[in-house]
Design an enzyme around this catalytic site. Structure first.
Site, PDB file in Angstrom:
ATOM      1  N   ARG A   1      90.283  -8.982   7.290  1.00 48.28           N
ATOM      2  CA  ARG A   1      88.812  -9.071   7.287  1.00 48.28           C
ATOM      3  C   ARG A   1      88.148  -8.118   6.301  1.00 48.28           C
ATOM      4  O   ARG A   1      87.252  -8.534   5.559  1.00 48.28           O
ATOM      5  CB  ARG A   1      88.237  -8.865   8.692  1.00 48.28           C
ATOM      6  CG  ARG A   1      88.629  -9.965   9.695  1.00 48.28           C
ATOM      7  CD  ARG A   1      87.872  -9.854  11.014  1.00 48.28           C
ATOM      8  NE  ARG A   1      86.453 -10.051  10.813  1.00 48.28           N
ATOM      9  CZ  ARG A   1      85.555  -9.095  10.750  1.00 48.28           C
ATOM     10  NH1 ARG A   1      85.899  -7.838  10.952  1.00 48.28           N
ATOM     11  NH2 ARG A   1      84.303  -9.361  10.524  1.00 48.28           N
TER      12      ARG A   1
ATOM     13  N   CYS B   1     100.096  -4.203  -2.702  1.00 45.29           N
ATOM     14  CA  CYS B   1      99.771  -4.018  -4.119  1.00 45.29           C
ATOM     15  C   CYS B   1      98.520  -4.778  -4.526  1.00 45.29           C
ATOM     16  O   CYS B   1      98.574  -5.729  -5.315  1.00 45.29           O
ATOM     17  CB  CYS B   1     100.969  -4.413  -4.965  1.00 45.29           C
ATOM     18  SG  CYS B   1     102.424  -3.454  -4.519  1.00 45.29           S
ATOM     19  N   GLU B   2      97.382  -4.409  -3.962  1.00 46.90           N
ATOM     20  CA  GLU B   2      96.069  -4.972  -4.284  1.00 46.90           C
ATOM     21  C   GLU B   2      95.055  -3.880  -3.986  1.00 46.90           C
ATOM     22  O   GLU B   2      95.125  -3.254  -2.927  1.00 46.90           O
ATOM     23  CB  GLU B   2      95.714  -6.147  -3.345  1.00 46.90           C
ATOM     24  CG  GLU B   2      96.698  -7.271  -3.319  1.00 46.90           C
ATOM     25  CD  GLU B   2      96.140  -8.553  -3.915  1.00 46.90           C
ATOM     26  OE1 GLU B   2      94.970  -8.554  -4.365  1.00 46.90           O
ATOM     27  OE2 GLU B   2      96.888  -9.525  -3.928  1.00 46.90           O
TER      28      GLU B   2
END
Ligand code: PLP
Length: 422
Positions: A315, A345-346
């Site tokens: 969310r 990895c973001e």
């Protein structure tokens, strides 16, 4: 009772210390309170009073079998959007005669299964779906109960991804076309038109859009009835919001009172009232517990890197949603400002920015109001097994979904090597 309270410096879920659960089950894990869920259901039931009604929990908010069974035992019905959700309801002991089936893309196989088990109603979203349902029911030699989902074209005032009641959304049949659809009822020899429904969006924090929608849909229902359509129920959908930060959503009692008031105003209080709450039933009943792995200070920021990621709870990354973050153990000493981030990895893998926390590596953090659209939207992105889910019941807790294993991650896959040429 909130179900999640501090005793001295430790957070308890009902009568169990959260740290004890994490110690036994590991981190991250979702933890639900049966009492909070039960209280929310009862708030609907009490507010509905003598009104003939059915509270159909929207399974997509959280489909865990233990929660579904808790609600089934309380007498709830269920709002489903796929055969998978139907199978969950049946596995949890839910009554198919209390199931309504929503969604714009029902397949023939899904319709067949729902007809075979005898669901209460199909919430149909297009003329093409009416034709398909008529033929599937015909092939089975049965009549399918139908409600048309109408689109009242009202602005729910919520995040655009979860607004569904505007004419440019894919949902429902335009209100102006509904009468024509019902007018063709006789053409469909294997459908019974028994209801009308709408659902305008999720996380609504004001009554106004609900009132606007009802004041468009209910007069249409009254007209259809006067024209001789034997309607037996009105389904007003879900969407009631909850408090994540400083929102002041209407209480369940105020929301239900509004719906009953509008029904009476349009002379429809004798019909059965169906509601489809998801978030309002389960959001506050759950948290996501996660451990701080590292504290990392850069010139620009101080990060708390936790072992839950956006794959476990999307969310904040998907909607920019704010969710409360607290330490499971309050400790003395000054709070400092952290961006709380996961290992994925973001850069979107962030649970909160600029949060004041007194924590050290190893501390357990608790992400609040995570009972809805938490586990249900989780994935294995970055090859991360999904977390365990735990249900607390008084002084006891139960693992109601075990943590996924690395085997679970690869289940069903196989390696195919290039054929060797000789
Ligand atoms: C998602 C959905 C609900 C539940 O929405 P909440 O905001 O969780 O209450 C109810 N009905 C339909 C048709 C839905 O798509």
């Amino acid at each position: 009772m909130s179900g999640f309270d501090y005793r001295d410096d430790r957070l308890f879920v009902e009568d169990v210390a959260l740290a004890d659960i994490v110690g036994a089950v590991g981190s991250p894990c979702y933890v639900y309170s049966r009492q909070v869920l039960t209280d929310a259901y009862r708030a609907f039931a009490e507010a509905l009073g003598a009104q003939r009604s059915l509270v159909c929990y929207a399974v997509k908010a959280n489909g865990n079998l233990a929660l579904l069974a808790t609600l089934a035992d309380l007498g709830a019905g269920f709002d489903i959007v796929s055969q998978g959700e139907l199978e969950r309801v049946l596995a949890a002991g839910g009554d198919p005669a209390r199931v309504v089936f929503s969604g714009v893309g029902k397949t023939e196989a899904e319709m067949r299964r729902a007809l075979e088990v005898g669901i209460r109603c199909f919430n149909v979203e297009s003329a093409a779906e009416l034709a398909r349902l008529d033929s599937v029911a015909g092939a089975l030699g049965v009549r399918a109960p139908v409600s048309l989902r109408v689109n009242p074209d009202v602005d729910a005032g919520t995040h655009p991804y979860i607004a569904t009641g505007l004419k440019e959304n894919k949902f429902g049949i335009p209100l102006a076309e509904a009468a024509a659809c019902y007018g063709q009822a006789a053409r469909y020899t294997h459908l019974s038109f028994v209801g009308i429904d709408c659902h305008i969006g999720s996380q609504l924090t004001e009554l106004r859009p609900f009132a606007d929608a009802l004041d468009r849909v209910l007069p249409e229902a009254a007209r259809l009835r006067r024209a001789g359509l034997p309607l037996t129920h009105i389904d007003v959908g879900g969407g009631l919001g909850v408090r994540y930060r400083d929102e002041r959503p209407p209480t369940i009692a105020a929301y239900v009172a509004l719906v009953r008031d509008r029904l009476a105003a349009h002379g429809l209080q004798d019909l059965e009232l169906v509601l489809e709450p998801g978030r309002a039933l389960v959001a506050a009943a759950g948290v996501l517990a996660t451990r701080v792995e590292y504290i990392k200070e850069t010139q620009a920021k101080r990060f708390a890197i936790v072992d839950a990621g956006m794959n476990d709870l999307i969310r904040p990354a998907l909607y920019g949603a704010w969710q409360n973050l607290t330490a499971a153990r309050r400790r003395p000493g000054p709070a400092r400002e952290y961006d709380v981030v996961g290992p994925v990895c973001e850069s979107a893998d962030t649970f909160g920015r600029g949060r004041m926390l007194a924590i050290e590596p190893g501390a357990v953090l608790v992400i609040g109001a995570a009972g809805s659209y938490g586990f249900a939207m989780s994935s294995q992105y970055n090859a991360r097994p999904r977390p365990a889910e735990v249900l607390v019941d008084g002084a006891r807790f139960h693992v109601v979904r075990r943590r996924e294993t690395y085997e679970d991650l690869m289940r069903g896959e196989r390696v195919v090597r290039e054929a060797r040429r000789s």
